[in-house]
Scaffold this motif. Structure first.
Motif, mmCIF file in Angstrom:
data_model
loop_
_atom_site.group_PDB
_atom_site.id
_atom_site.type_symbol
_atom_site.label_atom_id
_atom_site.label_comp_id
_atom_site.label_asym_id
_atom_site.label_seq_id
_atom_site.Cartn_x
_atom_site.Cartn_y
_atom_site.Cartn_z
ATOM 1 N N GLY A 90 0.824 -1.211 0.000
ATOM 2 C CA GLY A 90 0.000 0.000 0.000
ATOM 3 C C GLY A 90 0.855 1.257 0.000
ATOM 4 O O GLY A 90 0.574 2.225 -0.715
ATOM 5 N N LEU A 91 1.924 1.260 0.791
ATOM 6 C CA LEU A 91 2.852 2.395 0.817
ATOM 7 C C LEU A 91 3.510 2.577 -0.544
ATOM 8 O O LEU A 91 3.687 3.707 -1.025
ATOM 9 N N PHE A 92 3.841 1.473 -1.175
ATOM 10 C CA PHE A 92 4.440 1.493 -2.507
ATOM 11 C C PHE A 92 3.497 2.159 -3.521
ATOM 12 O O PHE A 92 3.926 2.977 -4.342
ATOM 13 N N VAL A 93 2.221 1.837 -3.455
ATOM 14 C CA VAL A 93 1.231 2.421 -4.369
ATOM 15 C C VAL A 93 1.138 3.925 -4.163
ATOM 16 O O VAL A 93 1.131 4.718 -5.122
ATOM 17 N N VAL A 94 1.074 4.365 -2.908
ATOM 18 C CA VAL A 94 0.967 5.795 -2.602
ATOM 19 C C VAL A 94 2.157 6.560 -3.182
ATOM 20 O O VAL A 94 2.007 7.625 -3.793
ATOM 21 N N GLY A 95 3.358 6.032 -3.007
ATOM 22 C CA GLY A 95 4.549 6.704 -3.514
ATOM 23 C C GLY A 95 4.548 6.843 -5.016
ATOM 24 O O GLY A 95 4.932 7.898 -5.550
ATOM 25 N N ASN A 96 4.101 5.834 -5.729
ATOM 26 C CA ASN A 96 4.093 5.913 -7.186
ATOM 27 C C ASN A 96 3.001 6.831 -7.719
ATOM 28 O O ASN A 96 3.187 7.489 -8.747
ATOM 29 N N VAL A 97 1.875 6.899 -7.016
ATOM 30 C CA VAL A 97 0.844 7.861 -7.401
ATOM 31 C C VAL A 97 1.378 9.284 -7.244
ATOM 32 O O VAL A 97 1.176 10.138 -8.118
ATOM 33 N N LEU A 98 2.079 9.543 -6.156
ATOM 34 C CA LEU A 98 2.662 10.867 -5.939
ATOM 35 C C LEU A 98 3.668 11.214 -7.034
ATOM 36 O O LEU A 98 3.693 12.341 -7.546
ATOM 37 N N LEU A 145 8.530 -2.049 -21.028
ATOM 38 C CA LEU A 145 7.186 -1.569 -21.328
ATOM 39 C C LEU A 145 6.958 -0.197 -20.721
ATOM 40 O O LEU A 145 6.385 0.697 -21.359
ATOM 41 N N GLY A 146 7.433 -0.015 -19.479
ATOM 42 C CA GLY A 146 7.305 1.296 -18.838
ATOM 43 C C GLY A 146 8.090 2.366 -19.572
ATOM 44 O O GLY A 146 7.641 3.510 -19.694
ATOM 45 N N THR A 147 9.266 2.002 -20.076
ATOM 46 C CA THR A 147 10.072 2.953 -20.853
ATOM 47 C C THR A 147 9.364 3.315 -22.155
ATOM 48 O O THR A 147 9.325 4.487 -22.553
ATOM 49 N N PHE A 148 8.794 2.313 -22.808
ATOM 50 C CA PHE A 148 8.052 2.559 -24.055
ATOM 51 C C PHE A 148 6.860 3.480 -23.801
ATOM 52 O O PHE A 148 6.629 4.445 -24.546
ATOM 53 N N ILE A 149 6.104 3.212 -22.744
ATOM 54 C CA ILE A 149 4.961 4.057 -22.404
ATOM 55 C C ILE A 149 5.420 5.478 -22.112
ATOM 56 O O ILE A 149 4.809 6.462 -22.557
ATOM 57 N N GLY A 150 6.516 5.597 -21.369
ATOM 58 C CA GLY A 150 7.033 6.916 -21.028
ATOM 59 C C GLY A 150 7.455 7.714 -22.236
ATOM 60 O O GLY A 150 7.233 8.931 -22.310
ATOM 61 N N GLN A 151 8.055 7.049 -23.214
ATOM 62 C CA GLN A 151 8.509 7.743 -24.413
ATOM 63 C C GLN A 151 7.358 8.032 -25.363
ATOM 64 O O GLN A 151 7.382 9.027 -26.095
ATOM 65 N N ALA A 152 6.327 7.173 -25.350
ATOM 66 C CA ALA A 152 5.204 7.339 -26.276
ATOM 67 C C ALA A 152 4.114 8.249 -25.735
ATOM 68 O O ALA A 152 3.538 9.059 -26.485
ATOM 69 N N VAL A 153 3.829 8.145 -24.449
ATOM 70 C CA VAL A 153 2.716 8.891 -23.847
ATOM 71 C C VAL A 153 3.196 9.942 -22.861
ATOM 72 O O VAL A 153 2.574 10.990 -22.710
ATOM 73 N N GLY A 154 4.293 9.674 -22.200
ATOM 74 C CA GLY A 154 4.792 10.571 -21.161
ATOM 75 C C GLY A 154 5.149 9.765 -19.930
ATOM 76 O O GLY A 154 4.486 8.780 -19.599
ATOM 77 N N TRP A 155 6.222 10.174 -19.243
ATOM 78 C CA TRP A 155 6.715 9.389 -18.121
ATOM 79 C C TRP A 155 5.717 9.333 -16.961
ATOM 80 O O TRP A 155 5.738 8.388 -16.168
ATOM 81 N N ARG A 156 4.814 10.308 -16.855
ATOM 82 C CA ARG A 156 3.818 10.266 -15.771
ATOM 83 C C ARG A 156 2.900 9.050 -15.919
ATOM 84 O O ARG A 156 2.503 8.436 -14.924
ATOM 85 N N ALA A 157 2.577 8.712 -17.155
ATOM 86 C CA ALA A 157 1.738 7.540 -17.394
ATOM 87 C C ALA A 157 2.435 6.268 -16.919
ATOM 88 O O ALA A 157 1.782 5.339 -16.419
ATOM 89 N N THR A 158 3.755 6.234 -17.052
ATOM 90 C CA THR A 158 4.500 5.067 -16.598
ATOM 91 C C THR A 158 4.306 4.833 -15.108
ATOM 92 O O THR A 158 4.042 3.701 -14.665
ATOM 93 N N PHE A 159 4.420 5.891 -14.321
ATOM 94 C CA PHE A 159 4.292 5.734 -12.876
ATOM 95 C C PHE A 159 2.849 5.440 -12.464
ATOM 96 O O PHE A 159 2.617 4.786 -11.439
ATOM 97 N N ALA A 160 1.891 5.897 -13.258
ATOM 98 C CA ALA A 160 0.495 5.530 -12.993
ATOM 99 C C ALA A 160 0.294 4.030 -13.201
ATOM 100 O O ALA A 160 -0.384 3.351 -12.410
ATOM 101 N N VAL A 161 0.905 3.494 -14.261
ATOM 102 C CA VAL A 161 0.812 2.061 -14.526
ATOM 103 C C VAL A 161 1.520 1.269 -13.425
ATOM 104 O O VAL A 161 1.034 0.213 -12.973
ATOM 105 N N VAL A 162 2.665 1.783 -12.965
ATOM 106 C CA VAL A 162 3.393 1.107 -11.891
ATOM 107 C C VAL A 162 2.551 1.063 -10.617
ATOM 108 O O VAL A 162 2.538 0.057 -9.897
ATOM 109 N N ALA A 163 1.843 2.150 -10.327
ATOM 110 C CA ALA A 163 0.955 2.159 -9.164
ATOM 111 C C ALA A 163 -0.112 1.073 -9.296
ATOM 112 O O ALA A 163 -0.447 0.381 -8.320
#
Length: 402
Positions: free
Chosen positions: A76-84, A146-164
């Protein structure tokens, strides 16, 4: 292998993705916040230092909570940090999100290592630990690229949303697959701290800091090194990270397979090989093919040290392994922080993007020296102190506050 190991691997996948994905996104993050690449590298250093602090702190604070509940709280703490991190309007808040997410890392892997080792027979402990860490290595083959691809294609913020979102999946996996159990009774904090009086425990942790630090000295700056020196396109960084992750996966299997048979010889080979490959990487980085091979080998040799080093700490701290195990996970990340900082320093000093490879080679060579020293000391000590089977087996049954 027990099904509970799958739950640990699921959590490890999410954590591994967020730890490593930022390296492929450094140029984009630096550009958006208007900071230099070395400054953006603080996102790696900050995460690693958060692990160093969070590992012992949360392990101690969680001593009165059942293992399952503690693992769920950590996710849960991990999710909060990635959303931030995903919504941070400033670099400072982005860094804060990284640190918050990192606090869960060390305790999760530390507790998970003990759980994994206790689920199997004494001669399969390293293999069980490697199974848990498979989630981390698969993250580098699938999650990070996949996160790198998303970050380069859509924006790095989307990557951290997916990680959350991955963190949420990991939390649900733990809730579903890890069996509920009452809080074990037995060990106390004072007993856990006694493990740190054993010089072999401290030497193993020092090997962890220097050995894995050698990996991060080079890999933290893989994006600028491969694009500016080797001549790869920005999009190719994704596939280079797949290579690195593949190396980690293979190295983890190698470490898990042979650490139960010949732990110290395995460390000699992997640490020595890592030092040589990193030194050669300085030259190989100027060639596309050789640089790609180097990335694969750095991942393989670096991660082949993880199961044996983690098992050695568990063996040497056999009477009270939980805190020592968590602190050793912090040691991996202390090495990451040290190496990322040293790598950024030599780049900022004008030595170029290949200079961190030399830093990594020196760190790995120092770890090899400590391994040889540790073995020499062990030959002069009683077998029980060196982790004899009787001691290790009894340690696996010692109840702890998790």
């Amino acid at each position: 292998m027990p099904l509970a190991l799958l739950a640990l691997a699921v959590g490890a996948f999410g954590i591994g993705t967020t730890e490593f994905v930022v390296m492929g996104l450094l140029p984009g993050i630096a550009a958006e916040y208007g900071v230099s690449i070395p400054t953006a590298g603080l996102l790696v250093t900050g995460y690693a230092l958060g692990v160093v602090v969070g590992a012992p702190l949360l392990t101690v604070l969680g001593g009165r909570v059942s293992r399952k509940r503690m693992l769920m709280l950590l996710m849960g703490l991990f999710v909060v940090g990635n959303v931030l991190s995903a919504v941070a309007p400033s670099f400072g808040l982005m860094l804060t999100g990284r640190v918050v997410a990192s606090l869960a890392h060390g305790s999760f892997f530390g507790i998970g290592s003990v759980v994994a080792a206790e689920l199997v027979a004494p001669d399969k402990k390293a293999g069980a630990i490697a199974t848990m860490f498979t989630g981390l290595t698969v993250a580098n083959i699938v999650g990070v690229p996949l996160g790198t691809f998303i970050g380069q294609a859509v924006g790095w913020r989307a990557t951290f949303a997916v990680v959350a979102a991955l963190g949420v999946v990991g939390l649900l996996g733990i809730a579903r697959l890890v069996p509920a159990a009452p809080r074990p009774e037995g060990a106390r904090l004072r007993g856990e701290l006694k493990a740190f009086r054993n010089p072999q425990v401290l030497l193993a942790m020092a090997m962890t800091v220097l050995g894995f630090g050698g990996v991060f000295a080079a890999i933290t700056y893989i994006a600028p090194m491969m694009t500016e020196v080797a001549g790869y396109s920005e999009g190719a960084v994704t596939w280079l990270l797949v290579l690195f992750g593949t190396g980690m996966f293979l190295g983890n299997l190698l470490g898990g397979r042979y650490a139960d048979r010949a732990l110290m010889p395995l460390l000699y080979v992997t640490l020595g090989g890592l030092a040589i490959v990193l030194a050669l990487f300085t030259v190989a980085a100027h060639d596309k093919v050789l640089s790609a091979i180097s990335v694969l080998l750095v991942g393989a040799l670096g991660f082949a040290t993880v199961p044996p080093l983690q098992k050695r700490v568990l063996d040497q701290a056999h009477g009270a392994p939980t805190l020592a195990s968590a602190v050793n996970i912090g040691a991996f990340n202390l090495g990451n922080a040290l190496a990322a900082w040293l790598g950024g320093t030599v780049i900022a000093a004008g030595f170029g993007y290949t200079a961190p490879n030399w830093v990594g080679a020196i760190l790995a060579a120092a770890a090899l020296g400590l391994a040889l020293w540790s073995a020499a000391l062990e030959r002069r000590t009683p077998a029980v102190e060196a982790g004899a089977p009787e001691a290790v087996d009894s340690g696996a049954r010692v109840p702890v506050h998790h």
